[in-house]
Enzyme design. Structure first.
Site, PDB file in Angstrom:
ATOM      1  N   GLU A  95       0.834  -1.210   0.000  1.00 54.65           N
ATOM      2  CA  GLU A  95       0.000   0.000   0.000  1.00 54.65           C
ATOM      3  C   GLU A  95       0.866   1.257   0.000  1.00 54.65           C
ATOM      4  O   GLU A  95       0.509   2.276  -0.580  1.00 54.65           O
ATOM      5  CB  GLU A  95      -0.959  -0.027   1.206  1.00 54.65           C
ATOM      6  CG  GLU A  95      -2.086  -1.035   0.966  1.00 54.65           C
ATOM      7  CD  GLU A  95      -2.705  -1.618   2.215  1.00 54.65           C
ATOM      8  OE1 GLU A  95      -2.462  -1.102   3.322  1.00 54.65           O
ATOM      9  OE2 GLU A  95      -3.432  -2.622   2.079  1.00 54.65           O
ATOM     10  N   SER A 210      -5.502 -11.498   3.805  1.00 55.24           N
ATOM     11  CA  SER A 210      -6.774 -12.120   4.187  1.00 55.24           C
ATOM     12  C   SER A 210      -6.620 -13.290   5.161  1.00 55.24           C
ATOM     13  O   SER A 210      -7.356 -14.285   5.069  1.00 55.24           O
ATOM     14  CB  SER A 210      -7.562 -12.551   2.931  1.00 55.24           C
ATOM     15  OG  SER A 210      -7.894 -11.424   2.150  1.00 55.24           O
TER      16      SER A 210
END
Ligand code: 13P
Length: 252
Positions: A95, A210
């Site tokens: 990110e 995840s």
């Protein structure tokens, strides 16, 4: 997992002081899982308050600048986060690479600055879906790690690698256990290549993307997985500590 499993929560841009109660609950629960090293990287604003209260969990930052100080409005140095109580810093997260254009060269300079300030480093790497589909995931990740690491005389405890396939972050998709095992085995070989057998074989390699209480056991038992870097599921003590509990299983 041969080494002590390392379960790290990356809170990303989540968390005001209202979240301190979650951090407290994590700290209390971590005292029941001493075989697992549990840590969180909250936003900068919560590093010091969590550090002040935490007895068991480690506290870290999600980024730092490569310079010691100077005219860098809005940035924060490695020494500043260390002064606030951070013991480690996550660097090279996808990110940050995407949102802030951080190149491998910038990440490398940050790794150097962080180690210089006495912080441990969690270096992130990972491929995009396009790169994986093109069959170049392993090649890409190895190149990224090599280009993001400075020459280190010793790495050992100071360095952790986090493999986070970009397409698995926040999407609910996880890599298959076979894909995780393949990538982690390749990263392990690279660590041994770079740092020699003794050090290279103990550097922990975390999986991120995840990770949830429901899939943690399966992921954590994959070869060469030394723990997890958890995003969304690290925001409540309930889900985060269920992952820590999975890491505390006797099979690992
Ligand atoms: P999620 O667990 O939300 O997919 O995030 C993973 C991650 O980016 C941790 O650094």
């Amino acid at each position: 997992m041969a080494e002590r499993p390392y379960i790290v929560g990356n809170w990303k841009m989540h968390g005001t002081r209202a979240m301190l109660s979650e951090a407290r609950a994590m700290d209390r629960a971590a005292q029941r899982h001493m075989k697992v090293e549990v840590a969180i990287a909250p936003p900068y604003t919560l590093i010091h308050p969590i550090h002040r209260e935490a007895g068991q969990i480690g506290v870290g930052a999600q980024n730092c600048h490569f310079a010691d100080g100077g005219a860098h409005t809005g940035d924060i140095s490695a020494a500043m986060v260390a002064d606030a109580g951070a013991k480690f810093v996550i660097l090279g997260h996808s990110e940050r690479r995407a949102d802030h254009g951080e190149s491998d060269a910038v990440v490398k300079a940050k790794v150097e600055a962080a180690l210089e300030a006495g912080l441990r480093v969690i270096l992130c790497c990972g491929e995009s879906e396009k790169t994986r589909d093109a069959g170049r995931a392993v090649q890409h990740v190895k190149k990224q790690i090599k280009a993001s690491l400075p020459d280190l005389e010793e790495a050992g405890e100071k360095l952790t690698i986090a493999y986070e396939p970009i397409w698995a972050i926040g999407t609910g998709k996880t890599a298959t256990v076979d894909d995780i095992a393949e990538m982690h085995t390749e990263i392990r070989a690279l660590m041994v290549d770079l740092f020699g057998e003794e050090q290279g074989s103990v550097i922990r390699i975390l999986y991120g993307g995840s990770v949830k209480p429901e899939n943690a056991s399966e992921i954590l038992t994959a070869p060469e997985v030394g723990g997890a870097l958890v995003g969304g599921a690290s925001l409540t003590a309930d889900s985060f500590m269920s992952i820590a509990l999975a890491a505390d299983s006797p099979e690992l």
